[in-house]
Design a protein around this motif. Structure first.
Motif, PDB file in Angstrom:
ATOM      1  N   HIS A 109      44.627  40.751  28.541  1.00  0.00           N
ATOM      2  CA  HIS A 109      44.270  42.177  28.578  1.00  0.00           C
ATOM      3  C   HIS A 109      42.773  42.363  28.322  1.00  0.00           C
ATOM      4  CE1 HIS A 109      44.800  46.496  28.128  1.00  0.00           C
ATOM      5  NE2 HIS A 109      44.084  46.423  27.017  1.00  0.00           N
ATOM      6  N   SER A 111      40.509  40.160  28.757  1.00  0.00           N
ATOM      7  CA  SER A 111      39.741  39.553  29.849  1.00  0.00           C
ATOM      8  C   SER A 111      39.754  40.447  31.083  1.00  0.00           C
ATOM      9  CB  SER A 111      40.292  38.176  30.220  1.00  0.00           C
ATOM     10  OG  SER A 111      40.577  37.445  29.083  1.00  0.00           O
ATOM     11  N   GLY A 112      40.505  41.532  31.038  1.00  0.00           N
ATOM     12  CA  GLY A 112      40.396  42.529  32.094  1.00  0.00           C
ATOM     13  C   GLY A 112      41.595  42.653  33.010  1.00  0.00           C
ATOM     14  N   ARG A 113      42.481  41.659  33.008  1.00  0.00           N
ATOM     15  CA  ARG A 113      43.576  41.747  33.967  1.00  0.00           C
ATOM     16  C   ARG A 113      44.824  41.048  33.433  1.00  0.00           C
ATOM     17  NH1 ARG A 113      44.954  41.015  39.595  1.00  0.00           N
ATOM     18  NH2 ARG A 113      44.699  38.774  39.553  1.00  0.00           N
TER      19      ARG A 113
END
Ligand code: ATP
Ligand code: MG
Length: 235
Positions: A109, A111-113
């Protein structure tokens, strides 16, 4: 193959200087669980922190698969921690307002994805650690052992090369502690990772594949260890 070569760590300077680790070397094959034992202050947490890339050794090196790990810059150390290391410390550092499952998904989450693969992996790990029924609970609603299993499962999320566990079971009674060690060992063997686990408990260590004993920052062999223990008993 994981190797620690001639690691020395000195804290402080001058009269307050402490040599926490003194020329520590060992090797560990993939799929093996090593228990690190030793009295309080013998350097166990220092060793784990250095291997985790959280602390610079004064000298010595860490070698993974024949290649030296370079941790000189903060960026290198951060990358190493993110990709190679799974870390479980005594205080489990679970996020209190997230559920068990959300704690596992926290790193992807951030880390962005969060992908479908991440979610599947989280659910598999929760099942492996007997936490499926607890997946939607927040840490405050979990037992000590369950929290610990969540912390270990979370550390396994990024498929680390090395799992580092400092005092995994000190808050648990021995029976439940041994169950956690067995689960961990199964994962290590199945995933061909290496694991270094600090423990005070000889029964826990008995479940590991190998043991390393530290006394005053030095690795002691069986004979020397017996001598030290005899010395402790006498005094
Ligand atoms: N940040 C620090 N600054 C100075 N000395 C330190 C620091 N951290 C640890 N030490 C010292 O280094 C030695 C090893 O400490 P370490 O925490 O590695 O021991 P340990 O084996 O993990 O002990 P315990 O079983 O109590 O957790 C001790 O003498 C300790 O006082
Ligand atoms: Mg410690």
């Amino acid at each position: 193959m994981f190797e620690v070569k001639h690691i020395t760590k000195t804290y402080g300077t001058g009269r307050t200087q402490v040599t926490a680790l003194d020329d520590v070397s060992f090797r560990l094959d993939r799929g093996r669980l090593l228990a690190v034992l030793g009295p309080s202050g013998s350097g166990k947490t220092t060793l784990v922190s250095i291997i985790a890339g959280l602390l610079q050794p004064t000298s010595g090196e860490i070698i993974i698969g024949g290649k030296q790990v370079h941790l000189r810059s903060a960026a290198e150390a951060a990358r190493y921690r993110r990709t190679e290391v799974g870390l479980v410390f005594q205080e489990h550092h679970l996020v209190p307002y997230l559920t068990a499952r959300e704690n596992l998904l926290l790193v992807p989450h951030l880390s962005g994805r969060v992908t479908r693969a991440h979610k599947e992996r989280a659910d598999t790990l929760l099942a492996d650690f007997g936490l499926t029924e607890r997946a939607a609970h927040r840490p405050s609603l979990l037992s000590g052992g369950e929290r610990q299993r969540v912390a270990i499962a979370r550390a396994l999320m990024n498929e680390p090369e090395i799992m580092l566990v400092d005092e995994p079971t000190s808050s648990l009674d021995t029976e439940r502690g041994l169950q956690v060690v067995e689960l961990l060992k199964q994962q290590i063997h199945e995933r061909a990772m290496t694991c270094i686990m600090v423990t005070h408990d000889p029964r826990m260590a008995g479940h590991a594949d190998e043991e390393l004993h530290l006394v005053d920052g030095k690795v002691v062999d069986n004979g020397a260890r017996a001598a030290v223990e005899a010395g402790i008993q006498k005094s």
